[in-house]
Design a protein around this motif. Structure first.
Motif, PDB file in Angstrom:
ATOM      1  N   LEU A 109     104.495 -23.496 -19.975  1.00  0.00           N
ATOM      2  CA  LEU A 109     105.436 -22.475 -20.409  1.00  0.00           C
ATOM      3  C   LEU A 109     106.220 -22.948 -21.529  1.00  0.00           C
ATOM      4  O   LEU A 109     106.455 -21.832 -22.337  1.00  0.00           O
ATOM      5  N   ALA A 131     112.494 -17.264 -19.786  1.00  0.00           N
ATOM      6  CA  ALA A 131     112.176 -17.581 -20.985  1.00  0.00           C
ATOM      7  C   ALA A 131     112.878 -17.062 -22.306  1.00  0.00           C
ATOM      8  O   ALA A 131     113.096 -17.648 -23.249  1.00  0.00           O
ATOM      9  N   THR A 138     104.850 -14.813 -21.960  1.00  0.00           N
ATOM     10  CA  THR A 138     104.992 -15.657 -20.552  1.00  0.00           C
ATOM     11  C   THR A 138     104.313 -14.816 -19.710  1.00  0.00           C
ATOM     12  O   THR A 138     103.573 -15.188 -18.609  1.00  0.00           O
ATOM     13  N   SER A 167     106.587 -20.933 -25.465  1.00  0.00           N
ATOM     14  CA  SER A 167     107.921 -20.728 -25.996  1.00  0.00           C
ATOM     15  C   SER A 167     108.012 -21.254 -27.250  1.00  0.00           C
ATOM     16  O   SER A 167     108.575 -20.740 -28.159  1.00  0.00           O
TER      17      SER A 167
END
Length: 422
Positions: free
Chosen positions: A129, A338, A145, A133
């Motif tokens: 993850l 996120a 995401t 980003s």
């Protein structure tokens, strides 16, 4: 020295984020196929090792015990050493222990192997993850995401179609051997495709990767997301772990029938995950929390319908609807998260949130196995617990403060990288 996020490749100015996204998407699919293999194999392992339903719940939870405990350390490892080394480590370890699962000779050996398997895989979510980003510009974070999370459900949908025929023809042990070998091959592919790429914050070594753990631990927002994800994951992990066994034992469906019944909810969830990013960006800008609230409530309602159902058709229909709306809520939670977190401690922060999901993965199989034993093979009490879990997520989502969410979004957007290739 000015901090600067670098995504570079020898001979090129940058690596297109779509390559990184595609590799991580495939990695997640392999991850969830490996994980789903145990759920499908439980009935056969129980027969070979003469295990009760409660003990099978322990076997299923053994992985999630260590996997959950690794979420926060995995986030720290990601922030400390970078995303790419952590991902290579995680895939390598989980693939090796997937192979070793097929060599288990007793309950004790199986539990030890599954715990070690969970330790290896536990570092992957935070690293993957965070790598997403790092790779995409801020306006596309939510879409990227939620898109990567859809791989979880695609992997779960593919698993029965791929695993059931192998298990029928060659046994559960060979199935784990083959899945592990696929993982080993993939990590080689991942390494050679990204070997010249650096994902890191370029700054003096004495300042690099400093994480303010006090601010992370005391961030109320992180723990609110933790509760939302925990409740939604109780539903998913409970159904993922026990629906194959439920269909085999309570509904007397054979393995061929499971091969097409089990993927349906996962496919619906995959569609929900993909849809969530689009819906959030199109209709819920600066109102993202309400997408989570509404879909959590719908998931609660359809889970209640599943609990009240008496026919197999109704159970499957309500399960599909539950997965669809639960997936939108779950993916939207991570997509919104996120957009709220800065880059310095993103791995550690998302590790805490994901810990909630994986803690649910440890609790749910154990609890359902215990309840089924206590109620003489009936799954009604177990399904009712899942209704309550979904309702907890709904209540937690309502507590989000919209002003605080928007303030965090603004702060995170000002330090995000810009990448035009996504």
């Amino acid at each position: 020295m000015e901090e600067k996020l670098m995504i570079t490749e020898a001979g090129h100015s940058k690596l297109k984020p779509k390559v990184t996204f595609a590799l991580l998407y495939i990695a997640y699919i392999i991850c969830f196929i490996d994980r789903s293999a145990m759920n499908i194999a439980l009935a056969y392992i129980g027969k070979d090792f003469h295990l009760s339903t409660t003990t099978l719940g322990v076997v299923s939870s053994a992985f999630f015990f260590s996997y959950a405990l690794m979420q926060i350390p995995g986030g720290w490892l990601t922030d400390k050493f970078g995303t790419k080394p952590t991902i290579i480590f995680a895939i390598s370890i989980w693939s090796i222990f997937t192979i070793l699962t097929g060599f288990a000779w007793s309950l004790a050996s199986l539990l030890v192997i599954r715990v070690l398997f969970g330790i290896g895989e536990g570092a992957f979510p935070s690293a993957s993850l965070k790598q997403i980003s790092e790779s995409v510009d801020y306006p596309h974070r939510a879409k990227a995401t939620s898109g990567i999370i859809s791989s979880n459900y695609i992997g779960s949908a593919i698993a029965p179609l791929m695993i059931a025929p192998i298990m029928v023809n060659f046994g559960w042990q060979t199935t784990f051997h083959l899945m592990g070998v696929i993982g080993v091959i993939f990590v080689i592919v991942y390494y050679f495709n990204l070997r010249h790429v650096t994902y890191q914050q370029q700054q003096p070594s004495h300042r690099r990767h400093h994480i303010n753990w006090s601010s992370v631990i005391h961030n109320r927002l992180i723990w609110q997301f933790f509760i939302v994800v925990f409740g939604l994951s109780i539903v998913t992990k409970g159904l993922d772990s026990w629906m194959p066994t439920y269909l085999l034992q309570a509904r007397h469906i054979n393995l061929a029938g499971i091969a097409w019944l089990v993927p349906l909810p996962a496919l619906a969830a995959g569609c929900g995950a993909i849809l969530s990013g689009f819906v959030m960006n199109k209709f819920f800008v600066n109102r993202e929390k309400w997408l989570i609230v509404v879909t959590s409530l719908l998931a609660t309602g359809f889970m209640y319908g599943m609990y009240r159902s008496t026919s197999l058709a109704a159970v499957i229909i309500f399960e599909i609807a539950t997965y669809f709306f639960k997936s939108i809520a779950f993916s939207s939670s991570f997509a919104l998260f996120a957009m709220l977190m800065g880059k310095d401690a993103y791995g550690s922060s998302v590790g805490i949130v994901n810990f909630g999901g994986q803690l649910a993965g440890f609790v749910a199989p154990l609890l359902i196995g215990y309840l089924v034993d206590q109620f003489n093979g009936s799954y009604s009490a177990a399904f009712l617990v899942l209704v309550v879990a979904a309702a907890v997520s709904f209540v937690a989502a309502i507590t989000f403060n919209s002003k605080h969410l928007n303030a965090n979004k603004q702060a995170a957007s000002q330090e995000a990288p810009v990448n035009e290739d996504y």
